[in-house]
Design an enzyme around this catalytic site. Structure first.
Site, PDB file in Angstrom:
ATOM      1  N   CYS A 104      62.860  80.546  -1.364  1.00 47.81           N
ATOM      2  CA  CYS A 104      62.396  81.792  -1.967  1.00 47.81           C
ATOM      3  C   CYS A 104      62.576  81.685  -3.471  1.00 47.81           C
ATOM      4  O   CYS A 104      63.617  81.225  -3.934  1.00 47.81           O
ATOM      5  CB  CYS A 104      63.198  82.965  -1.410  1.00 47.81           C
ATOM      6  N   HIS A 146      57.916  86.399   5.651  1.00 49.04           N
ATOM      7  CA  HIS A 146      58.818  86.263   4.505  1.00 49.04           C
ATOM      8  C   HIS A 146      58.406  87.216   3.372  1.00 49.04           C
ATOM      9  O   HIS A 146      59.242  87.961   2.837  1.00 49.04           O
ATOM     10  CB  HIS A 146      58.808  84.808   4.021  1.00 49.04           C
ATOM     11  N   GLU A 147      57.118  87.196   3.030  1.00 48.74           N
ATOM     12  CA  GLU A 147      56.648  88.012   1.900  1.00 48.74           C
ATOM     13  C   GLU A 147      56.731  89.505   2.205  1.00 48.74           C
ATOM     14  O   GLU A 147      57.130  90.296   1.349  1.00 48.74           O
ATOM     15  CB  GLU A 147      55.209  87.630   1.509  1.00 48.74           C
ATOM     16  N   HIS A 150      60.053  91.146   1.719  1.00 51.13           N
ATOM     17  CA  HIS A 150      60.392  91.539   0.336  1.00 51.13           C
ATOM     18  C   HIS A 150      60.063  93.008   0.082  1.00 51.13           C
ATOM     19  O   HIS A 150      60.719  93.673  -0.712  1.00 51.13           O
ATOM     20  CB  HIS A 150      59.614  90.687  -0.670  1.00 51.13           C
TER      21      HIS A 150
HETATM   22 NI    NI Z   1      60.684  85.084  -1.222  1.00 50.13          NI
END
Ligand code: NI
Length: 187
Positions: A104, A146-147, A150
């Site tokens: 990341c 993953h994104e 966020h």
């Molecule tokens: Ni990330």
């Protein structure tokens, strides 16, 4: 336009739940996307979420070259072209989760083994306000999970089930040889 610094783990702005975008075609979103592109390219990532440059809006971008997908075990592929995903929603298609390596830009220099759904459906809109509705698996599905995390203020180490698998990139080679021995694999 200059690349913005990517906020790093510990910055409270990475913790916030991002706000829904009312008008995906608004000039401010177009500007945000240009800024995200430049910042992601400068940092060398495959994906970026707006909160990582301090903008608390539900906007992510990602693009994965075919060679990278192949390297991640997804088989031959043309890659994922640049995708803008606004106000995303993820639904797992299968219960199965698999461990895979993630890095990341907000946790620079480290990689971790993170469990993710192997098959998902993601929905949202793009920068033209067009509906996105895609089924994805493997690394593609991993990048999206993953994104989108966020946007909920979640960083990938928080998804890990065994923090012994959080590794500095510089130690990766040594880690992998020990890991292969542990799991009885030769390689
Ligand atoms: Ni990330």
């Amino acid at each position: 336009m200059k690349a913005l610094p990517i906020l790093k783990m510990g910055n409270p702005r990475l913790r916030v739940t991002a706000a829904e975008v009312v008008d995906p075609t608004a000039p401010e979103i177009r500007e945000l996307l240009a800024q995200m592109r430049i910042s992601m390219e400068a940092a060398g990532g495959v994906g970026l979420a707006a909160p990582q440059i301090g903008v608390s809006k539900q906007v992510v971008i990602f693009s994965v070259p075919g060679a990278r997908l192949e390297q991640e075990g997804d088989g031959p592929s043309d890659g994922i072209p640049e995708t803008v995903l606004i106000n995303p929603k993820i639904t797992p298609i299968e219960e199965e989760q698999r461990l895979g390596w993630e890095g990341c830009l907000s946790v620079p220099g480290m990689r971790g083994l993170v469990p993710r759904y192997q098959k998902i459906r993601y929905e949202g809109v793009d920068q033209f306000g067009e509906k996105i509705d895609v089924e994805a698996s493997g690394f593609h599905a991993r990048v999206v999970q993953h994104e989108v995390d966020h946007l909920d203020g979640i960083l990938c180490p928080e998804r890990m089930t065994d923090l012994r698998h959080l590794v500095y990139e510089s130690e990766m080679e040594d880690f992998m040889s020990a890991f292969d021995e542990m799991s009885g694999q030769k390689g």
